[in-house]
Structure formats: structure tokens, C-alpha cells
Motif scaffolding. Structure first.
Motif, PDB file in Angstrom:
ATOM      1  N   ARG A 179       0.879  -1.176   0.000  1.00 48.35           N
ATOM      2  CA  ARG A 179       0.000   0.000   0.000  1.00 48.35           C
ATOM      3  C   ARG A 179       0.919   1.229   0.000  1.00 48.35           C
ATOM      4  NH1 ARG A 179      -5.630  -0.868   2.444  1.00 48.35           N
ATOM      5  NH2 ARG A 179      -5.785  -3.108   2.481  1.00 48.35           N
ATOM      6  N   TRP A 203       0.638   4.215  -0.947  1.00 48.37           N
ATOM      7  CA  TRP A 203       0.090   5.525  -0.609  1.00 48.37           C
ATOM      8  C   TRP A 203       0.128   5.791   0.899  1.00 48.37           C
ATOM      9  CZ3 TRP A 203      -2.422   1.400  -2.635  1.00 48.37           C
ATOM     10  CH2 TRP A 203      -3.394   0.783  -1.845  1.00 48.37           C
ATOM     11  N   HIS A 204       0.359   4.753   1.725  1.00 46.05           N
ATOM     12  CA  HIS A 204       0.496   4.918   3.169  1.00 46.05           C
ATOM     13  C   HIS A 204       1.963   5.035   3.600  1.00 46.05           C
ATOM     14  CE1 HIS A 204      -3.634   4.400   4.409  1.00 46.05           C
ATOM     15  NE2 HIS A 204      -3.747   3.308   3.685  1.00 46.05           N
ATOM     16  N   GLN A 258     -11.797   0.612  -4.614  1.00 47.80           N
ATOM     17  CA  GLN A 258     -11.909   0.600  -3.157  1.00 47.80           C
ATOM     18  C   GLN A 258     -11.112  -0.597  -2.653  1.00 47.80           C
ATOM     19  OE1 GLN A 258     -13.773   2.979  -1.516  1.00 47.80           O
ATOM     20  NE2 GLN A 258     -14.151   3.896  -3.511  1.00 47.80           N
ATOM     21  N   ALA A 279      -6.545   0.125   8.308  1.00 50.10           N
ATOM     22  CA  ALA A 279      -7.465   1.146   7.793  1.00 50.10           C
ATOM     23  C   ALA A 279      -8.792   0.497   7.414  1.00 50.10           C
ATOM     24  CB  ALA A 279      -6.862   1.830   6.573  1.00 50.10           C
ATOM     25  N   ASP A 318      -9.605   1.940   1.790  1.00 56.57           N
ATOM     26  CA  ASP A 318      -8.898   2.981   1.054  1.00 56.57           C
ATOM     27  C   ASP A 318      -9.539   3.142  -0.315  1.00 56.57           C
ATOM     28  OD1 ASP A 318      -6.958   3.482   3.001  1.00 56.57           O
ATOM     29  OD2 ASP A 318      -5.716   1.830   2.295  1.00 56.57           O
TER      30      ASP A 318
END
Length: 167
Positions: free
Chosen positions: A50, A52-53, A102, A153, A156
Motif C-alpha cells: 500500500r 500511498w500509506h 476501493q 485502515a 482505502d
């Protein structure tokens, strides 16, 4: 008493095995259903980070590159988007699709990914609807197969650009 025990030990009646038809009804042979035609093999994605994290810019860049390498290697220009013999002068749709996906906490992509915008070389009305649908379906096929690492999370959301250029 002996006759009753003999009935219990006998083999099942023919009506249960499908070999029997009631008087006056023809016996119909059992036809085997044809096997379904094998489709294309299911696309399986490696477990992607991931990115983007990721707070580290180098790891974020490496994760993004791995993501786009997989997408670009798997996304092919669909044959259904090419002009047919019936309509040889139809325009070939080229450009980019923006697709919203998603990503669930378990790393899977919630189905189906949604095409949010088409940025094509010509207005959408210049292309055949079947060609646009083929581009959408290819983007959904590739992005729907993605898998990411698990996360705490809730969910996302990503907006992924996919460029289609005819070879």
C-alpha cells in the motif's frame, strides 16, 4: 418376517437409479451436459504494498513502480475495441481512463472498479459504444484482480489512470 428382511437387503429400486419409467412413459436416456467452454485464465496479482500509506519516499516510489508495472504488463488493448469488418472506418478509441477502486482492509479490491472519467482523443460520441465498453471491461478486469497487503485502515480509495494506446 423373512420376506420383509429380504426386501431390506435387496438392492435399490430401479426408479431410484433412473433406469425405470412408469408404464406408458418412454424411457429417456440421460444426456450429459456439455462442459462449459474454458475462459481465459483468471488474472492473479502479487500482493502489492500500500504505497500511498508509506512515509518513506523511496519505498513509496518503489511500491508505486511495482503497482504500475503490474497494471501496464496486464492491461492490453482489447480486440473488441478494434474496428470490425462490418465497420472498418470506425475510430479506434485511444486515451486514458480514470478508474476508482476501493481497497478493503484485507487487501482485496471491492468489485467492480468504477470508471469515473474517460479522457479520449476524440469525444465519446465519435466511438462505437461497444469499443468504449471493451475498454471499461479491460480496466475493470485488471484492477479488479489487484491484491494489497493487509491494513488496519477501514477502507482505502484510489483513483488509477490507465492509458490505452493501440499498437
Amino acid at each position: 418376517m423373512l420376506a420383509g428382511s429380504g426386501l431390506l437387503a435387496a438392492r435399490p429400486a430401479r426408479a431410484q437409479t433412473g433406469e425405470y419409467a412408469a408404464p406408458g412413459f418412454p424411457m429417456l436416456p440421460q444426456r450429459r451436459q456439455p462442459l462449459p467452454a474454458p475462459g481465459p485464465p483468471k488474472l492473479v496479482s502479487p500482493v502489492l504494498p500500500r504505497f500511498w500509506h508509506e512515509p518513506d519516499p523511496e519505498r513509496q516510489s518503489a511500491g508505486r513502480n511495482k503497482f504500475f508495472d503490474f497494471v501496464s504488463a496486464q492491461a492490453k488493448f482489447p480486440e473488441a475495441a478494434r474496428p470490425t469488418a462490418a465497420q472498418p472506418n470506425a475510430l479506434l478509441p485511444t486515451g486514458r481512463l480514470l478508474v476508482s477502486i476501493q481497497v478493503r482492509p484485507d487487501g482485496s479490491v471491492r468489485q467492480p472498479p468504477r470508471v469515473t472519467k474517460r479522457e479520449l482523443a476524440q469525444p465519446e460520441t465519435a466511438y462505437l459504444p461497444a469499443a468504449l465498453h471493451a475498454l471499461d471491461a479491460e480496466a475493470q478486469r485488471v484492477l479488479g484482480a489487484l491484491r494489497f497487503v493487509r491494513s488496519k485502515a477501514a477502507q482505502d480509495s484510489l483513483l488509477v489512470p490507465i492509458r490505452f494506446i493501440a499498437e
